[in-house]
Design an enzyme around this catalytic site. Structure first.
Site, short mmCIF file in Angstrom:
data_model
loop_
_atom_site.label_atom_id
_atom_site.label_comp_id
_atom_site.label_asym_id
_atom_site.label_seq_id
_atom_site.Cartn_x
_atom_site.Cartn_y
_atom_site.Cartn_z
N ASN A 182 1.06 -1.17 -0.09
CA ASN A 182 0.20 -0.12 -0.04
C ASN A 182 0.85 1.28 0.07
O ASN A 182 0.35 2.27 -0.65
CB ASN A 182 -0.81 0.05 1.12
CG ASN A 182 -0.41 -0.44 2.58
OD1 ASN A 182 0.50 -1.50 2.67
ND2 ASN A 182 -0.51 0.44 3.57
N CYS A 216 -3.08 4.00 8.25
CA CYS A 216 -3.65 3.61 9.64
C CYS A 216 -2.51 4.12 10.54
O CYS A 216 -2.72 4.02 11.69
CB CYS A 216 -3.55 2.05 9.56
SG CYS A 216 -4.14 1.11 8.24
#
Ligand code: PMP
Length: 383
Positions: free
Chosen positions: A152, A325
């Protein structure tokens, strides 16, 4: 200023076609899929329709290999803890690369605290896993090995087929986190040799709140959530009907459009990369070619990613500076450290992830904003 959204790995808009398709499961066909009357049966049939569409997206051998969960984090936890705990008699070793998402690394660390051996495999400077280290680390006691399809933060696509051959030569299970790859590049679990695969609805323009764990026929897992025995006893709890039906439709659309859309995104991505690398002391992170079609990631020396993000937002352009995150913490990204960057280098990162609404005409607007932002921040930088 028109908004230009470039953070599709953090969140995606739900495709209007998906919304229209799944809307009825909010108010018309809202029944509990376990209920035997007609509105329940219609709900059950929506779940089965979604299962079929997801199975087709990844070429699963059977629809029953698809288990719906609440999202990628749950699927990763079920894959790792579920396999490790169910196969504990075989051994207590787990393996993952050092660029996995925290929803893979943290369940492995939890197992480690409970007496498992956790081996971490390094990657090279463009994010490709070290195959020799992987081979050396796999023993007859390894119950699950987890390697992501694509990363990611740096967009690198791992050689999954080669990895699965190495894992299978030793008779072991491979789990692959395909959260951000699915729907963007073709995935074929049978051809790739994948035993467990994580998918997320929102990462392919479906609603939040649904995910999938593909479990190859014959792979045994212990459930993490117990209760009513839904999803073949592997994931109890009343199904999130709207999100699951939407995920199925999102998977169908992605399968149909992936080829053309992938080429369109690649063209925008490559133009962005060429333009942004004209900035002094700017570098591409991740693999130069073996990367997701919608992913362009960079680092700039002498500035902070958070300042880039906030400055770009003043142009109404939303970007990311690493893992969605952990970007609220000021810790360096574990992925950027894993590819060999120093802490100060890892701090100056910028990740652009494109989506269906982005257009090639936006490239000059984006690059102008990036150039002005970097120039402004460097002028202010004490470094
Ligand atoms: N794996 C990867 C590769 C991710 O990028 C993410 C976050 N998008 C996750 C897992 C976890 O996804 P979620 O927070 O939606 O459960």
């Amino acid at each position: 200023m028109k908004r230009i959204y470039l953070d599709h790995t953090s969140a995606m808009p739900v495709d209007k076609r998906v919304l229209r398709f799944a809307e009825r499961y909010f108010d018309k066909d809202f029944g509990n899929p376990s209920s035997l009357y007609s509105v329940g049966l219609r709900a059950k049939s929506a779940i089965e329709d979604a299962r079929k569409k997801v199975a087709e997206l990844i070429n699963a051998e059977k629809e029953t290999c698809i288990v719906f969960t609440s999202g990628a984090t749950e699927s990763n936890n079920l894959a790792i803890k579920g396999t490790a705990l169910r196969n504990i008699a075989k051994g207590k070793e787990v393996v993952a690369s050092n660029i996995e998402h925290i929803s893979v690394l943290n369940p492995m660390k939890e197992l480690q605290k409970n007496g498992f051996k956790f081996t971490i495999i390094p990657v090279d400077s463009i994010g490709i896993i070290n195959m020799e280290k992987l081979d050396e680390s796999l023993t007859k006691n390894t119950t699950v090995t987890s390697i992501m399809y694509a990363n990611n933060e740096i967009g690198t696509i791992e050689p999954i087929k080669e990895i699965s051959e190495t894992v299978h030569k030793k008779g072991l299970y491979l789990h692959v986190d395909a959260t951000i790859a699915a729907g963007f590049i073709p995935i074929d679990v049978q051809n790739d040799g994948i035993d467990l695969l994580t998918l997320s609805s929102n990462d392919m323009y479906g609603p939040q709140g649904a995910g999938v764990l593909y479990i190859k026929s014959g792979v045994k897992l212990q459930p993490i959530l117990s209760g009513g025995g839904q999803e073949q006893g592997l994931r109890s709890g009343t199904e999130n009907l709207f999100a699951i039906a939407g995920m199925g439709e999102a998977a169908r659309i992605a399968k149909n459009e992936m080829g053309i859309e992938g080429n369109r995104l690649k063209e925008i991505r490559d133009k962005l990369i060429v333009e942004i690398l004209k900035i002094e002391d700017s570098y591409l992170t991740g693999h130069p070619t073996q990367r997701l079609p919608n992913h362009a990631s960079f680092r700039f020396s002498r500035i902070e990613g958070e300042s880039i993000l906030l400055n770009m937002d003043m142009y109404n352009i939303q970007i990311s500076t690493g893992s969605a995150c952990s970007s609220r913490t000021l810790e360096s990204s574990h992925t950027l450290l894993a590819i060999g960057l120093k802490h100060e280098e890892a701090h100056g990162s910028m990740v652009l992830t494109l989506g269906r609404a982005n257009k090639i005409e936006e490239v000059p607007i984006i690059t102008k904003a990036v150039k002005e932002t970097i120039k402004r921040l460097r002028r202010l930088s004490p470094l």
